[in-house]
Motif scaffolding. Sequence first.
Motif, PDB file in Angstrom:
ATOM      1  N   GLU A  13       0.757  -0.956  -0.062  1.00 11.70           N
ATOM      2  CA  GLU A  13      -0.166   0.066   0.002  1.00 11.70           C
ATOM      3  C   GLU A  13       0.463   1.184  -0.297  1.00 11.70           C
ATOM      4  O   GLU A  13       2.000   1.883   0.888  1.00 11.70           O
ATOM      5  CB  GLU A  13      -0.668  -0.058   1.413  1.00 11.70           C
ATOM      6  N   ARG A  14       0.195   1.748  -0.454  1.00 10.12           N
ATOM      7  CA  ARG A  14       1.242   3.393  -0.885  1.00 10.12           C
ATOM      8  C   ARG A  14       0.267   4.454  -1.127  1.00 10.12           C
ATOM      9  O   ARG A  14       0.153   5.298  -2.093  1.00 10.12           O
ATOM     10  CB  ARG A  14       2.060   3.497  -1.801  1.00 10.12           C
ATOM     11  N   GLY A  15      -0.519   4.677   0.561  1.00 11.47           N
ATOM     12  CA  GLY A  15      -1.211   6.168   0.300  1.00 11.47           C
ATOM     13  C   GLY A  15      -2.157   5.100  -0.286  1.00 11.47           C
ATOM     14  O   GLY A  15      -3.168   3.542   0.514  1.00 11.47           O
ATOM     15  N   ARG A  16      -3.032   6.506  -0.495  1.00 11.07           N
ATOM     16  CA  ARG A  16      -4.539   5.212  -1.833  1.00 11.07           C
ATOM     17  C   ARG A  16      -4.396   4.568  -2.453  1.00 11.07           C
ATOM     18  O   ARG A  16      -5.434   4.271  -3.566  1.00 11.07           O
ATOM     19  CB  ARG A  16      -5.733   6.495  -1.674  1.00 11.07           C
TER      20      ARG A  16
ATOM     21  N   PRO B  79     -13.050  -7.506 -13.395  1.00  9.56           N
ATOM     22  CA  PRO B  79     -12.360  -6.302 -12.995  1.00  9.56           C
ATOM     23  C   PRO B  79     -13.352  -5.574 -12.227  1.00  9.56           C
ATOM     24  O   PRO B  79     -13.938  -6.168 -11.667  1.00  9.56           O
ATOM     25  CB  PRO B  79     -11.984  -5.445 -13.996  1.00  9.56           C
ATOM     26  N   PRO B  80     -12.273  -4.773 -11.590  1.00  6.68           N
ATOM     27  CA  PRO B  80     -12.259  -3.860  -9.788  1.00  6.68           C
ATOM     28  C   PRO B  80     -12.800  -2.424 -10.178  1.00  6.68           C
ATOM     29  O   PRO B  80     -12.924  -2.653 -11.406  1.00  6.68           O
ATOM     30  CB  PRO B  80     -11.242  -3.615  -9.156  1.00  6.68           C
ATOM     31  N   VAL B  81     -14.019  -2.362  -9.289  1.00  7.25           N
ATOM     32  CA  VAL B  81     -14.635  -1.314  -9.966  1.00  7.25           C
ATOM     33  C   VAL B  81     -14.338  -0.095  -9.957  1.00  7.25           C
ATOM     34  O   VAL B  81     -14.450   0.322 -10.474  1.00  7.25           O
ATOM     35  CB  VAL B  81     -16.459  -1.479  -8.594  1.00  7.25           C
ATOM     36  N   LYS B  82     -12.874   0.112  -8.970  1.00 10.16           N
ATOM     37  CA  LYS B  82     -12.438   1.152  -9.760  1.00 10.16           C
ATOM     38  C   LYS B  82     -10.845   1.120 -10.027  1.00 10.16           C
ATOM     39  O   LYS B  82     -11.018  -0.282 -11.094  1.00 10.16           O
ATOM     40  CB  LYS B  82     -11.192   1.385  -7.680  1.00 10.16           C
ATOM     41  N   SER B  83     -10.191   2.186 -10.324  1.00  8.81           N
ATOM     42  CA  SER B  83      -9.405   2.097 -11.062  1.00  8.81           C
ATOM     43  C   SER B  83      -8.006   1.071 -11.086  1.00  8.81           C
ATOM     44  O   SER B  83      -7.307   1.140 -10.452  1.00  8.81           O
ATOM     45  CB  SER B  83      -9.025   3.620 -11.628  1.00  8.81           C
ATOM     46  N   VAL B  84      -7.429   0.726 -12.059  1.00  8.47           N
ATOM     47  CA  VAL B  84      -6.818  -0.117 -12.428  1.00  8.47           C
ATOM     48  C   VAL B  84      -5.539  -0.134 -13.314  1.00  8.47           C
ATOM     49  O   VAL B  84      -6.315  -0.018 -14.275  1.00  8.47           O
ATOM     50  CB  VAL B  84      -6.728  -1.595 -12.378  1.00  8.47           C
TER      51      VAL B  84
ATOM     52  N   SER C   6      -8.191   3.687  -3.753  1.00  8.78           N
ATOM     53  CA  SER C   6      -8.461   4.413  -4.778  1.00  8.78           C
ATOM     54  C   SER C   6      -7.861   3.368  -6.161  1.00  8.78           C
ATOM     55  O   SER C   6      -8.987   3.623  -7.312  1.00  8.78           O
ATOM     56  CB  SER C   6      -8.645   5.530  -5.021  1.00  8.78           C
ATOM     57  N   VAL C   7      -7.060   3.469  -6.437  1.00  4.93           N
ATOM     58  CA  VAL C   7      -6.299   2.847  -7.847  1.00  4.93           C
ATOM     59  C   VAL C   7      -5.259   1.922  -7.540  1.00  4.93           C
ATOM     60  O   VAL C   7      -4.596   1.544  -6.532  1.00  4.93           O
ATOM     61  CB  VAL C   7      -5.326   4.170  -8.368  1.00  4.93           C
TER      62      VAL C   7
ATOM     63  N   GLY D  35      -8.275 -12.713  -4.611  1.00  8.57           N
ATOM     64  CA  GLY D  35      -8.335 -11.625  -3.003  1.00  8.57           C
ATOM     65  C   GLY D  35      -7.931 -10.172  -3.457  1.00  8.57           C
ATOM     66  O   GLY D  35      -8.354  -9.637  -1.994  1.00  8.57           O
ATOM     67  N   ALA D  36      -6.821 -10.148  -3.538  1.00 11.89           N
ATOM     68  CA  ALA D  36      -6.512  -8.873  -3.406  1.00 11.89           C
ATOM     69  C   ALA D  36      -7.582  -7.724  -4.409  1.00 11.89           C
ATOM     70  O   ALA D  36      -7.335  -6.708  -3.886  1.00 11.89           O
ATOM     71  CB  ALA D  36      -4.819  -8.389  -3.554  1.00 11.89           C
ATOM     72  N   LEU D  37      -8.175  -8.280  -5.317  1.00 15.21           N
ATOM     73  CA  LEU D  37      -8.316  -7.142  -6.316  1.00 15.21           C
ATOM     74  C   LEU D  37      -9.791  -7.083  -5.041  1.00 15.21           C
ATOM     75  O   LEU D  37     -10.769  -6.470  -4.901  1.00 15.21           O
ATOM     76  CB  LEU D  37      -8.514  -7.732  -6.775  1.00 15.21           C
ATOM     77  N   ASP D  38     -10.403  -8.256  -3.980  1.00 16.98           N
ATOM     78  CA  ASP D  38     -11.698  -8.039  -3.915  1.00 16.98           C
ATOM     79  C   ASP D  38     -11.386  -7.370  -2.765  1.00 16.98           C
ATOM     80  O   ASP D  38     -12.491  -6.132  -2.328  1.00 16.98           O
ATOM     81  CB  ASP D  38     -12.159  -9.744  -3.857  1.00 16.98           C
ATOM     82  N   GLY D  39     -10.216  -7.255  -1.839  1.00 13.28           N
ATOM     83  CA  GLY D  39      -9.759  -6.227  -0.403  1.00 13.28           C
ATOM     84  C   GLY D  39     -10.222  -5.558  -1.480  1.00 13.28           C
ATOM     85  O   GLY D  39     -10.504  -3.762  -0.641  1.00 13.28           O
ATOM     86  N   PHE D  40      -9.513  -4.959  -2.341  1.00 17.36           N
ATOM     87  CA  PHE D  40      -8.878  -3.280  -2.531  1.00 17.36           C
ATOM     88  C   PHE D  40     -10.392  -3.045  -3.231  1.00 17.36           C
ATOM     89  O   PHE D  40     -10.654  -1.703  -2.789  1.00 17.36           O
ATOM     90  CB  PHE D  40      -7.959  -3.558  -4.360  1.00 17.36           C
ATOM     91  N   ASP D  41     -11.329  -3.458  -3.581  1.00 22.71           N
ATOM     92  CA  ASP D  41     -12.640  -3.407  -4.029  1.00 22.71           C
ATOM     93  C   ASP D  41     -13.195  -1.731  -2.437  1.00 22.71           C
ATOM     94  O   ASP D  41     -14.227  -1.353  -2.531  1.00 22.71           O
ATOM     95  CB  ASP D  41     -13.053  -3.591  -4.666  1.00 22.71           C
ATOM     96  N   ALA D  42     -13.690  -3.385  -1.442  1.00 26.37           N
ATOM     97  CA  ALA D  42     -14.691  -3.078  -0.527  1.00 26.37           C
ATOM     98  C   ALA D  42     -13.082  -2.207   1.020  1.00 26.37           C
ATOM     99  O   ALA D  42     -14.014  -1.576   1.884  1.00 26.37           O
ATOM    100  CB  ALA D  42     -14.030  -4.886   0.508  1.00 26.37           C
TER     101      ALA D  42
END
Length: 258
Positions: A13-16, A93-98, A53-54, A41-48
Motif C-alpha cells: 500500500e502506498r497511500g491511496r 475487473p475491479p469497480v475501482k481504477s486499475v 482508490s487506485v 482476493g487482493a482485488l476483491d479486498g481493494f474494492d472493499a
Amino acid sequence: MTHVEEAPLLVEERGRVLVLTLNRPQSKNAMILQLAEALAGALDGFDATPSMSVCVIRGAGGTFCAGMDLKGFARGKIPTVPGWGFAGIVARPPVKSVIAAVEGFALGGGFEIAFACDLIVAAENATFGLPEVKRGLTANGGGLLRLQNRVLYSFTMELVLTGRMLPAAEATELHLVNRVAAAGRTLEVALELAEAIAKNAPLALAVSKKVMVNSVDWTVEEKFARQQDHVAPIRTSSDAAEGARAFIEKREPAWSGN
C-alpha cells in the motif's frame, strides 16, 4: 537448508494506491492457479477498502506476464477463478481504477490482464501479443472480446490470427498505451498517474468508470436515462459537498467516500 518459496503475489500500500506485483520471475510471471486466486482476493479486498482508490499491477523481474503457465495447463491446472475468470481479473475487473505497469512481455493471458486494466503504462521495450493460435489455443481471457473495441477490427483480426508481437511503439501509435516509460521506470510513471487519479473523489471515480464500461451497449435512446440512475446519488453525496467547499475555500478536498 530449507527452501522457503516466495509468495506469488506481493501486496504493497502506498497511500491511496495499492501495488500488486506478480512474483514468479523465474517463470516470467506465467499465471498459475495459486497466483490467480491471490490476485482475485487482493482485488476483491481493494474494492472493499474505502482508503484505496487506485491499483497498479506489475510484474517482477522485468517482465509483466508471459501468459498462462503451460506446464500447469498440461497438468490440467487452469488458472481461472470462478466469478473472476482467468488470472482472477479478466471476467470481473475491479469497480475501482486499475493501471497495468508493463515491462518486457505481456503475452497471451498477460496481454489480457493488461487490457482488463483501465490504463496501461508501458516500458519502451515492452511487447504485447496474443500468440495462442501458435499453441493450438484461443485467447479466451478477453483478448477476443476487448481488443476489437479499442482498435480497428481489421487490425485486431491480424493480431489474433497471426499471433504476432506488438511492440510498445506500435501500441502507443494505436492509443492502446497511456504512457511510455524508460525500461525500469514503469512503476514510477504508473504511480504518478495513479496519484493523479487518487486525488479525486472515490465515489465519482467508481461511478464514472461504471458508466463508461456499461454504456457501450446502451441504445442511444436510453443512454442519458440510464446514466442518470448511476450519477444522481453522486450529486447529493458528502464528497460532492466537500468538493464545492474545498473549491470555495481554496484548499485540497478531504474525501470521505460517502
